[in-house]
Design an enzyme around this catalytic site. Structure first.
Site, PDB file in Angstrom:
ATOM      1  N   GLU A 261       0.848  -1.196   0.000  1.00  0.00           N
ATOM      2  CA  GLU A 261       0.000   0.000   0.000  1.00  0.00           C
ATOM      3  C   GLU A 261       0.873   1.231   0.000  1.00  0.00           C
ATOM      4  O   GLU A 261       1.866   1.299   0.724  1.00  0.00           O
ATOM      5  CB  GLU A 261      -0.848   0.097   1.284  1.00  0.00           C
ATOM      6  CG  GLU A 261      -2.151  -0.585   1.318  1.00  0.00           C
ATOM      7  CD  GLU A 261      -2.895  -0.262   2.614  1.00  0.00           C
ATOM      8  OE1 GLU A 261      -2.819   0.901   3.085  1.00  0.00           O
ATOM      9  OE2 GLU A 261      -3.544  -1.168   3.147  1.00  0.00           O
ATOM     10  N   GLU A 315     -13.713   5.911  -1.384  1.00  0.00           N
ATOM     11  CA  GLU A 315     -14.651   5.044  -0.655  1.00  0.00           C
ATOM     12  C   GLU A 315     -15.404   5.879   0.381  1.00  0.00           C
ATOM     13  O   GLU A 315     -14.848   6.305   1.383  1.00  0.00           O
ATOM     14  CB  GLU A 315     -13.885   3.892  -0.001  1.00  0.00           C
ATOM     15  CG  GLU A 315     -13.203   2.985  -1.023  1.00  0.00           C
ATOM     16  CD  GLU A 315     -12.260   1.978  -0.380  1.00  0.00           C
ATOM     17  OE1 GLU A 315     -12.748   1.111   0.376  1.00  0.00           O
ATOM     18  OE2 GLU A 315     -11.033   2.072  -0.612  1.00  0.00           O
ATOM     19  N   LYS A 318     -15.586   5.432   4.490  1.00  0.00           N
ATOM     20  CA  LYS A 318     -14.416   5.540   5.371  1.00  0.00           C
ATOM     21  C   LYS A 318     -14.679   6.636   6.409  1.00  0.00           C
ATOM     22  O   LYS A 318     -15.444   7.569   6.164  1.00  0.00           O
ATOM     23  CB  LYS A 318     -13.160   5.852   4.557  1.00  0.00           C
ATOM     24  CG  LYS A 318     -12.664   4.696   3.678  1.00  0.00           C
ATOM     25  CD  LYS A 318     -12.039   3.612   4.546  1.00  0.00           C
ATOM     26  CE  LYS A 318     -11.421   2.490   3.724  1.00  0.00           C
ATOM     27  NZ  LYS A 318     -10.151   2.884   3.126  1.00  0.00           N
ATOM     28  N   GLU A 323      -9.409   9.870   4.337  1.00  0.00           N
ATOM     29  CA  GLU A 323      -9.491   8.428   4.053  1.00  0.00           C
ATOM     30  C   GLU A 323     -10.479   8.139   2.927  1.00  0.00           C
ATOM     31  O   GLU A 323     -10.345   7.139   2.229  1.00  0.00           O
ATOM     32  CB  GLU A 323      -9.905   7.662   5.316  1.00  0.00           C
ATOM     33  CG  GLU A 323      -8.826   7.554   6.361  1.00  0.00           C
ATOM     34  CD  GLU A 323      -9.305   6.808   7.594  1.00  0.00           C
ATOM     35  OE1 GLU A 323      -9.044   5.598   7.686  1.00  0.00           O
ATOM     36  OE2 GLU A 323      -9.944   7.439   8.452  1.00  0.00           O
TER      37      GLU A 323
END
Length: 349
Positions: A261, A315, A318, A323
């Site tokens: 990541e 997303e 989150k 985030e």
């Protein structure tokens, strides 16, 4: 009649594009309620991008079915909570039977990630069962004649007690010999990689503006490591070399490193330092060029690291604004920004 030189140039462009697809992957997270169907995602990645590796945070059967016959390799994740049970071979075999065998070989499995950042949880039970679960899953894969599928586990850089300068890199005391040496020995024996999650976004100092350019691969004065006599022009290299140094101190510098990541948020809370589209473009775009160059790092020259950008989508479930904004793409598949992952189209020359 087509000009032969132009045909050769077009072929070169196609080959160049293909050559850069072996190292850059993307984390396909699903903490959202507005994402397109997995089949749409698979078709999009195959037909319109150079991304040919994805990493999942579970073993979602709909996604595994969707990526059948795409040629895109998949890393699946065994949940943190499953680790204690997976340390027993019968459970590991059952996990492989449920999550791998129904989709193999149409779906290409690259690797099983056993949990995510387990050491960072400080959960003694999970940490104690991590390596036994890795061993059991490896044994289960062998029994199923799936020895090409690797087993690993991603680590945050919190595993290091020190990382600056890179020559000072060392695993946390008390974990180095008891936890990391056995894990690295497993990787050496199974020829699997040690997976890390380097995030320069969390490493730059807002009170020192020059560290932001260092984190973003932008021109900067660099950081000189007196112990090695090496100069670092970006934080990614420094973080990777700190991990490498820690591995070397335990005698495992021959184990491959994979970037599980890394990324940069394109939006955040008001006045949050460093966030924004311009910086996300700089970090991810320069990272991709840097990794694909094969230049490696000062301590690991001429190496190309398999690297997974975080993340594929913004997303929306989150917990924080930043985030929710790490994605390369919006849920409607429109790019948040372009860092060069689109397939080069044929052009009239």
């Amino acid at each position: 009649m087509p000009n032969p030189f132009h045909l050769l140039l077009l072929l070169f462009l196609r080959l160049s594009t293909a050559a850069t697809t072996n190292t850059i992957g993307v984390n396909y997270g699903t903490v959202a309620d507005n994402l397109p169907p997995p089949s749409t995602v698979a078709t999009f990645l195959k037909s319109q991008t150079t991304i040919n590796h994805i990493k999942l945070y579970d073993a979602n059967p709909d996604i595994l079915r969707a990526f059948a016959n795409t040629g895109i390799s998949v890393t699946v994740t065994a949940a943190n909570g499953d680790i204690p049970s997976l340390s027993k071979l019968p459970s590991a075999k059952s996990w492989i039977t449920t999550n791998i065998l129904p989709y193999h070989p149409k779906t290409i499995f690259n690797r099983i990630a056993v949990g995510n950042e387990i050491i960072a949880t400080s959960d003694k039970n999970l940490i104690a069962h991590l390596l036994p679960a890795m061993e059991a899953l490896q044994k289960a894969l062998t029994l199923s004649n799936l020895t090409h599928i690797q087993v690993s586990t991603p680590h945050s850089l919190g595993i290091l007690s020190s990382s600056e300068p890179p020559s000072a890199g060392a695993f946390r005391r008390g974990y180095d010999v008891t936890i990391f040496a056995p894990i690295l020995d497993f990787h050496r024996r199974t020829k699997s990689p040690f997976m890390v999650n380097p995030y320069p976004f969390f490493g730059f100092d807002p009170t020192r503006p020059e560290t932001l350019n260092y984190a973003l691969f932008k021109p900067n004065g660099g950081v000189f490591d007196k112990m090695t006599g090496l100069n670092y022009t970006n934080m990614f290299d420094a973080q990777m070399d700190a991990v490498f140094t820690a591995m070397k101190k335990l005698g495992y510098d021959d184990v491959e490193l994979v970037v599980a990541e890394t990324g940069w948020p394109s939006a955040g809370d008001p006045n949050q330092p460093g966030v924004g589209i311009e910086n996300a473009v700089s970090y991810n775009g320069n990272l991709i060029k840097h990794v694909n160059s094969g230049k490696g790092t000062p301590l690991m020259p001429n190496r190309t690291f398999e690297t997974y950008i975080f993340s594929l989508f913004n997303e929306n479930l989150k917990p924080t604004v930043s985030e929710r904004n790490y994605g390369l793409f919006k849920p409607n598949l429109a790019p948040v920004y372009d860092v060069g992952v689109f397939t080069q189209q044929d052009v009239l020359l």
